[in-house]
Design an enzyme around this catalytic site. Sequence first.
Site, short mmCIF file in Angstrom:
data_model
loop_
_atom_site.label_atom_id
_atom_site.label_comp_id
_atom_site.label_asym_id
_atom_site.label_seq_id
_atom_site.Cartn_x
_atom_site.Cartn_y
_atom_site.Cartn_z
N TYR A 52 0.84 -1.19 0.00
CA TYR A 52 0.00 0.00 0.00
C TYR A 52 0.89 1.25 0.00
O TYR A 52 1.30 1.74 1.05
CB TYR A 52 -0.89 -0.03 1.23
N TYR A 54 0.13 5.27 -10.50
CA TYR A 54 -0.93 4.79 -11.38
C TYR A 54 -2.30 5.31 -10.96
O TYR A 54 -2.93 6.07 -11.69
CB TYR A 54 -0.92 3.25 -11.44
#
Lengths: 152, 380
Positions: free
Chosen positions: B277, B325
Amino acid sequence: MSKVTTSSTARRPEKRPFAHLRGEERIYFRAAAENRLVFQRCVACSAMQFPPRSVCSSCLGHELTIEDAQGQGSIYSFTVVHRPGHPAFRDCVPYVVVLVDLDEGVRVIADLEIESGTTPRVGDRVEAFFEPHDEEYGVPRFRLILEGRSTQ
Amino acid sequence: MSISRKVAIVGAAESDVFESDGRSPVGLMAQAIARALEQAGLQKSDVDGLFSASAYYYMPVLNLTEYLGIHPRHADSSTIGGCSFVSHIQHAAAAINAGLCEVAVVAYGSTQRTDGRRLVSIAEPSPYELPYGLIYPISSFGLIAQRHMAQYGTTSEQLAEIAVAAREWAMLNPRARYKQPLTVDDVLSSPLISSPLHKLDCCLVTDGGGAFVLTSSERARDLTPKPVYVEGTGEAINHRYVSGMPDLTTTEAVHSSRRALQMSGRKLSEMDTIHLYDAFTISALIQLEDIGFCAKGEGGAFVEGGRLAPGGSLALNTNGGGLSYCHPGMLGMFEVIEAVRQLRGEAGERQVPNASTSLVHGMGATLAAHATAVLSTEDW
Ligand SMILES: [Zn+2]
């Protein structure tokens, strides 16, 4: 009293954002209005805790006492905030948020009044002072204790 | 009774990402669910388990049932922050294994970029933090990074390496927006937001949605030639706010990852792709340490020298991650979808050759909640 910085410090907001406090959340900020920095101690197991809770987070004991801290400690970590985290801080950047390990053994969060352009270090010694918020509540803040500056 | 290898992911799809093209958060969820069910060859009438978490909807599962006209017999809107969807894998595996549902859909959607190009701030700031003007959640991670630096000598240059590697992976992803390479100097010369974190130490703010479909391993084999089996899962949680975080540099990721690996019977060295994460460079670094890729405090040296970039020894966040992204506020969904893509061999130019086993690890809030899953296409 230790010598503290007083000159050309960063601006502070005219009115700080402040939560609608409920129940035990009032304890810490009411004490700050009386220039006291407080934490809780459990009668059953002697554990200390911040923030105040309805039970002891170590043993779930119900009997808790409020104790006054001396107000001194060292910086566990800090961050210099360069963009206002709230509209009230629009004219205050950069400002410093600190996590302070009080000498009694509990950790609190607050901001650090510091000369503009100065950056603290982890381990620096600090002491609490208090800013009134309204008739009921105050806000604890910290300043560097210059003599005690850590060599870390 | 273990849930290991009892269920598999049979469909996983993203909505349109980066910008939502006129769709609402629940609209993005619905778009992704339709795509994921289509992959699995399932109808919406097959869906009898529904899982979601959201910063937009207090009860997102209810919004979804109305929007799609579906009638689940098992529903779960449990929210532990951005890793909720990784934790939903464990919840869905337990529910399917207990016979509470057969086809479980996990969904997410967010229009955070369209909403104002800033992270949706938490609706319930700590009363003890609110008077001091922290930027949520960046200042919390600034405090964490500063402590890691003081305790272990980690540098801003080392943190920047994580953002540089993420961009290199994103450049191999046709769906990623930013295609120009990034240097350590670019990261260090981007504005400080909440020290020591610069703008490029922080994730993108995008729109996006996603969904994946789970069913029993038995049924999965009839639906797809490549079921992605859930081999192990783990969760661990210990606080809510950074001011109550017991230790700023060691987190419960230690325990969630151990639980997942132990359930899977696998070692970390067997993981072909890793999905962590990376809301911030520092969050990825602490997860690398806590999960055990390197010793505590050695994360800075570990990420140096392009180890995390394409061609490095660790295939980390192969879609470009939250840093380069897609990060609509809750990243866990996109970690799962990218792992599934890699495991099915559908990752195009960024495909890790013969990837068969992946580790997905999500965090929630300020490294407060942790959920890990080990996924694999290997039969047993
Ligand atoms: Zn006690």
